[in-house]
Enzyme design. Structure first.
Site, PDB file in Angstrom:
ATOM      1  CG  HIS A  92       0.375   6.051  -0.914  1.00  0.00           C
ATOM      2  ND1 HIS A  92      -0.699   6.618  -1.560  1.00  0.00           N
ATOM      3  CD2 HIS A  92      -0.131   5.437   0.192  1.00  0.00           C
ATOM      4  CE1 HIS A  92      -1.809   6.356  -0.881  1.00  0.00           C
ATOM      5  NE2 HIS A  92      -1.493   5.639   0.181  1.00  0.00           N
ATOM      6  CG  HIS A 107      -1.751   1.201   1.395  1.00  0.00           C
ATOM      7  ND1 HIS A 107      -3.112   1.203   1.185  1.00  0.00           N
ATOM      8  CD2 HIS A 107      -1.445   2.478   1.780  1.00  0.00           C
ATOM      9  CE1 HIS A 107      -3.592   2.425   1.413  1.00  0.00           C
ATOM     10  NE2 HIS A 107      -2.599   3.208   1.777  1.00  0.00           N
ATOM     11  CD  GLU A 108       1.567   3.604   3.694  1.00  0.00           C
ATOM     12  OE1 GLU A 108       1.774   4.626   2.998  1.00  0.00           O
ATOM     13  OE2 GLU A 108       0.590   3.508   4.444  1.00  0.00           O
TER      14      GLU A 108
END
Length: 278
Positions: A65, A61-62
Site C-alpha cells: 500500500h 501487505h502494508e
C-alpha cells in the site's frame, strides 16, 4: 536539499528495512529450520513458523500500500516510516498485527487488519487511488501462489491414502512423508494467504476491496460509504460469526486453495499442529 534527505520530506533511510522486520524474517528462517528438522517441540516450531510467516505477510501487505502511494504522489508515507516494513509504525498496530494474529491462532483465518494512513489529497486520479487499495491484497495473492508452488511442482512429495478406517494418511514414495510438519505448516500458511486475499477483495466499506471501488462511486454513494467505513470490519466479523455464512466462506476458500494446489487436509493438519496447547 539537506544531506540527510533524498528529496523534500523523504528520509535517506526511508527504504531501509527496519530491525523489527529483519527480526521477523529471521524468525521465519529459524522456525522453518526447526520445523524441517523436528528440533524440540515440533508443534511449537509449527506455531512459530506459521505465525512468523503471517506477520511477514502483514508487513509486505502494508508495505505494498505504502510504496504504491509513495510513487503515486504521497511522499509523506516515507516520513511516517511505512516504507521500512515496520509493523509497529502502522496506524493501529493492534488492529494491523495483534488482531489478525489472534484470528489465526483461534480460528485459522487470515483476517485483514488496520492500514497505513495515506494522504489522498496528494494523489491525483481515481485509478491511482484504486491501485493503492489493490496493492495489499495483490501481495497476498502473490504470496499464496509462492507458498503453494512446492505442492504444484511436486517438491513436496505428499499423497493421500486411506488407512482402512476411513482416515486419511500421508504417503510418499517411501511410504511416508518426510518433513510432514514443515509441509503442513506451509500449506496452512498458503491457506491463510488465500483467506486474506478473499476477504481483502470483498467490497466491504473500510476494507481494501471497498476502498478499491470507492473512488468510482458517485458523491452520494461516497458519503454513505464514508459513514459505513468505520464499521466495515465489525460488520465483516459479525457476518463470519454466522455459522451458515462461515461455512460458505470456508468452502469457497478451500476450493480456491485446492485450485492453486494446496491440499485441504494438509492445511487442516497444519492448523491442528499449530495449536500446540490443545
Amino acid at each position: 536539499m539537506s544531506d540527510r534527505r533524498l528529496s523534500v520530506g523523504v528520509p535517506r533511510n526511508a527504504f531501509v528495512p527496519s530491525p523489527v522486520f529483519v527480526g521477523v524474517l529471521a524468525l521465519v528462517v529459524v522456525s522453518g529450520y526447526l520445523t524441517w528438522n523436528g528440533i524440540g517441540n515440533v508443534r511449537v516450531d509449527v506455531f512459530l513458523m506459521v505465525i512468523s510467516i503471517w506477520i511477514l505477510s502483514l508487513c509486505l501487505h502494508e508495505y505494498a500500500h505504502a510504496v504504491v502511494a509513495f510513487f503515486s504522489g504521497d511522499l509523506g508515507v516515507a516520513d511516517r516510516g511505512y516504507l521500512r516494513l515496520n509493523p509497529l509504525k502502522y496506524t493501529h498496530p493492534l488492529l494491523s498485527v495483534g488482531l489478525p494474529v489472534i484470528a489465526v491462532i483461534l480460528g485459522g483465518i487470515g483476517l485483514p487488519g488496520g492500514a497505513v494512513w495515506v494522504d489522498h489529497q496528494h494523489i491525483p486520479g481515481r485509478l491511482r487511488h484504486s491501485l493503492i487499495s489493490a496493492a495489499g491484497p495483490a501481495t497476498n495473492v502473490v504470496f499464496a501462489l509462492l507458498l503453494a508452488a512446492p505442492f504444484v511442482v511436486g517438491v513436496a512429495d505428499v499423497q493421500l491414502a486411506d488407512n482402512g478406517l476411513g482416515q486419511a494418511i500421508f504417503m510418499g514414495e517411501t511410504g511416508s512423508v518426510e518433513h510432514l510438519e514443515f509441509w503442513a505448516a506451509l500449506a496452512l500458511s498458503a491457506f491463510l494467504q488465500v483467506t486474506a486475499s478473499v476477504l481483502n477483495f470483498l467490497p466491504v466499506p473500510g476494507l481494501d476491496g471497498g476502498n478499491l471501488i470507492h473512488p468510482w462511486l458517485s458523491p452520494q454513494w461516497q458519503r454513505g460509504y464514508n459513514l459505513m467505513a468505520p464499521y466495515g470490519f465489525i460488520l465483516l466479523f459479525a457476518l463470519l460469526w454466522q455459522p451458515r455464512i462461515n461455512g460458505w466462506f470456508f468452502a469457497a476458500v478451500y476450493w480456491v486453495a485446492e485450485v492453486i494446489g494446496v491440499p485441504r487436509i494438509l492445511s487442516q493438519v497444519g492448523f491442528e499442529l499449530m495449536r500446540f496447547w490443545s
